[in-house]
Motif scaffolding. Structure first.
Motif, mmCIF file in Angstrom:
data_model
loop_
_atom_site.group_PDB
_atom_site.id
_atom_site.type_symbol
_atom_site.label_atom_id
_atom_site.label_comp_id
_atom_site.label_asym_id
_atom_site.label_seq_id
_atom_site.Cartn_x
_atom_site.Cartn_y
_atom_site.Cartn_z
ATOM 1 N N THR A 104 51.857 43.373 37.260
ATOM 2 C CA THR A 104 51.744 44.158 36.025
ATOM 3 C C THR A 104 51.133 43.340 34.902
ATOM 4 O O THR A 104 50.250 43.804 34.179
ATOM 5 C CB THR A 104 53.141 44.661 35.606
ATOM 6 N N ILE A 105 51.611 42.103 34.742
ATOM 7 C CA ILE A 105 51.088 41.235 33.684
ATOM 8 C C ILE A 105 49.604 40.960 33.904
ATOM 9 O O ILE A 105 48.782 41.078 32.981
ATOM 10 C CB ILE A 105 51.872 39.911 33.642
ATOM 11 N N MET A 106 49.238 40.602 35.121
ATOM 12 C CA MET A 106 47.857 40.217 35.385
ATOM 13 C C MET A 106 46.901 41.388 35.249
ATOM 14 O O MET A 106 45.788 41.235 34.731
ATOM 15 C CB MET A 106 47.749 39.597 36.776
ATOM 16 N N GLN A 107 47.293 42.561 35.712
ATOM 17 C CA GLN A 107 46.408 43.721 35.603
ATOM 18 C C GLN A 107 46.171 44.110 34.155
ATOM 19 O O GLN A 107 45.112 44.633 33.807
ATOM 20 C CB GLN A 107 47.004 44.891 36.398
ATOM 21 N N SER A 108 47.141 43.837 33.296
ATOM 22 C CA SER A 108 46.956 44.101 31.868
ATOM 23 C C SER A 108 46.102 43.018 31.217
ATOM 24 O O SER A 108 45.133 43.319 30.511
ATOM 25 C CB SER A 108 48.316 44.181 31.178
ATOM 26 N N LEU A 109 46.435 41.756 31.456
ATOM 27 C CA LEU A 109 45.727 40.658 30.796
ATOM 28 C C LEU A 109 44.273 40.568 31.233
ATOM 29 O O LEU A 109 43.382 40.311 30.419
ATOM 30 C CB LEU A 109 46.427 39.337 31.087
ATOM 31 N N LEU A 110 44.041 40.753 32.532
ATOM 32 C CA LEU A 110 42.691 40.606 33.072
ATOM 33 C C LEU A 110 41.930 41.923 33.108
ATOM 34 O O LEU A 110 40.744 41.944 33.445
ATOM 35 C CB LEU A 110 42.752 40.012 34.483
ATOM 36 N N ARG A 111 42.607 43.029 32.780
ATOM 37 C CA ARG A 111 42.004 44.372 32.785
ATOM 38 C C ARG A 111 41.303 44.631 34.124
ATOM 39 O O ARG A 111 40.198 45.139 34.184
ATOM 40 C CB ARG A 111 41.028 44.522 31.619
ATOM 41 N N ASN A 112 42.028 44.278 35.179
ATOM 42 C CA ASN A 112 41.503 44.409 36.541
ATOM 43 C C ASN A 112 42.569 45.077 37.394
ATOM 44 O O ASN A 112 43.622 44.477 37.650
ATOM 45 C CB ASN A 112 41.145 43.029 37.106
ATOM 46 N N PRO A 113 42.346 46.320 37.859
ATOM 47 C CA PRO A 113 43.378 47.016 38.630
ATOM 48 C C PRO A 113 43.660 46.396 39.992
ATOM 49 O O PRO A 113 44.637 46.759 40.634
ATOM 50 C CB PRO A 113 42.805 48.433 38.782
ATOM 51 N N LEU A 114 42.812 45.478 40.445
ATOM 52 C CA LEU A 114 43.022 44.822 41.728
ATOM 53 C C LEU A 114 43.638 43.432 41.584
ATOM 54 O O LEU A 114 43.758 42.700 42.565
ATOM 55 C CB LEU A 114 41.695 44.709 42.492
#
Length: 359
Positions: A104-114
């Motif tokens: 969840t954190i990474m998909q938000s920070l990196l704006r990458n759904p994968l």
């Protein structure tokens, strides 16, 4: 001077507070319902295995150890529940919750759904650290397999940050640096196993690298639970920050945030959680990728609801995947990382198809 008519009256104040009150009530309701379902899932999972144990006996064993009661229970059932299955189920729950939170954190920070924890190279770094300890014996007496995995994961994360900085920074550079780090550490791991490991050692290490909850103890439960709870509470406190990052760096900066510093802090938190979990349970894939998408379908993208929902869903998911992995191929358990991939890939395909229909 403002007139009385221009001032917000009680009705306006109540109207503004009502959405917050409803959101808080929804959060409490969903969290309580999820925790009840998680408790039932853990209890049911503990009953499964070659030696059947009833749910009543599971309850009695827990009461004897936690509440100090003296309910008669056979010694064999007490050992099975308290020393083997219950710690394993709780570590599985912590791993699912923590990996879902990291995704969840990474998909938000990196704006990458994968994006998921393994984009940072944490898993491959932990694998290399474990192999260095287990095969080469470096620091084996003082570190152990888990300690080597933890140091390897932190080393991989440090390399990702250094590569991203050399490339000019930015969330897209972090992703590319993570891919490069993953390939590098995977190659080093394979080289060490190929060149120095014997057949017996190779089998044990490969089983751990695929994700294994064999032999976890209460110390592992305490470590994993503490790390995941701390990370979840931090993310709930920073939910508005994650909401801002999901809309881009400009929106985050407009709130007065130091974009680079906050992103680094949250990515470091992700790396610490993932490194801790990987050091205990090995490499477990697809949890951090799939569960945040499933949670968004249920509660939307606001992180105040998304974070606890993902945490609870991830915990329940991992408890049942681990239980199925133990039972399906008994007496030899299937590596839990294989189980998450077998379940996670079809689920992710369904989520992608559903998202396409919605769009």
């Amino acid at each position: 001077m403002r007139s009385a008519a221009a001032r917000p009256g009680p009705v306006h104040v109540v109207a503004r507070r009502a959405p917050r009150a409803r959101a808080a009530a929804t959060l409490v309701t969903l969290t309580l319902a999820g925790l009840v379902l998680l408790a039932l899932s853990v209890g049911a999972a503990v009953t499964l295995g070659p030696a059947e144990v009833s749910l009543v006996n599971v309850r009695d064993v827990i009461l004897n150890h936690v509440a100090g009661t003296q309910i008669p229970v056979r010694a064999s059932e007490d050992a099975i529940v308290w020393e083997e299955r219950l710690p394993r189920a709780l570590v599985a729950a912590a791993c699912g919750a923590g990996l879902g939170l990291c995704g969840t954190i990474m998909q938000s920070l990196l704006r990458n759904p994968l994006a998921d924890p393994y984009v940072l190279g944490v898993s491959s770094g932990a694998s290399t650290g474990a192999v260095v300890v287990g095969v080469l014996g470096l620091g084996g007496a003082s570190l152990g397999l888990s300690g080597g995995a933890f140091l390897g994961a932190l080393l991989a994360f440090g390399l990702v940050l250094a590569l991203a900085r050399m490339a000019g920074g930015g969330h897209d550079r972090v992703v590319l640096a993570g891919v490069a780090s993953t390939q590098l550490f995977s190659a080093v791991t394979s080289l060490i196993i190929f060149a120095f490991a014997d057949s017996d050692g190779t089998r044990g290490i490969m089983f751990w690298l695929l994700g294994s909850l064999e032999g976890v103890r209460w110390a592992d439960v305490a470590l994993c639970t503490a790390v995941v709870l701390a990370g979840a509470l931090a993310c709930l406190r920073w939910a508005h920050v994650l909401d801002a990052f999901a809309f881009g760096d400009e929106v985050a900066a407009s709130l007065g945030l130091s974009v680079r510093r906050v992103r680094l802090s949250l990515l470091l938190l992700t790396a610490l959680i993932a490194a801790t979990l990987v050091s205990v349970a090995g490499a477990i894939g697809f949890v951090g990728l799939v569960l945040p998408h499933a949670a968004r379908l249920l509660v939307g993208s606001r992180h105040g609801l998304l974070v606890p929902t993902t945490v609870v869903l991830g915990a329940i998911f991992m408890v049942w995947v681990d239980a199925g992995s133990r039972v399906a191929f008994a007496p030899t358990p299937l590596p839990v990382g294989v189980g998450t991939a077998l379940v996670g890939v079809p689920v992710f395909i369904v989520l992608l198809a559903r998202r396409r229909r919605v769009q």
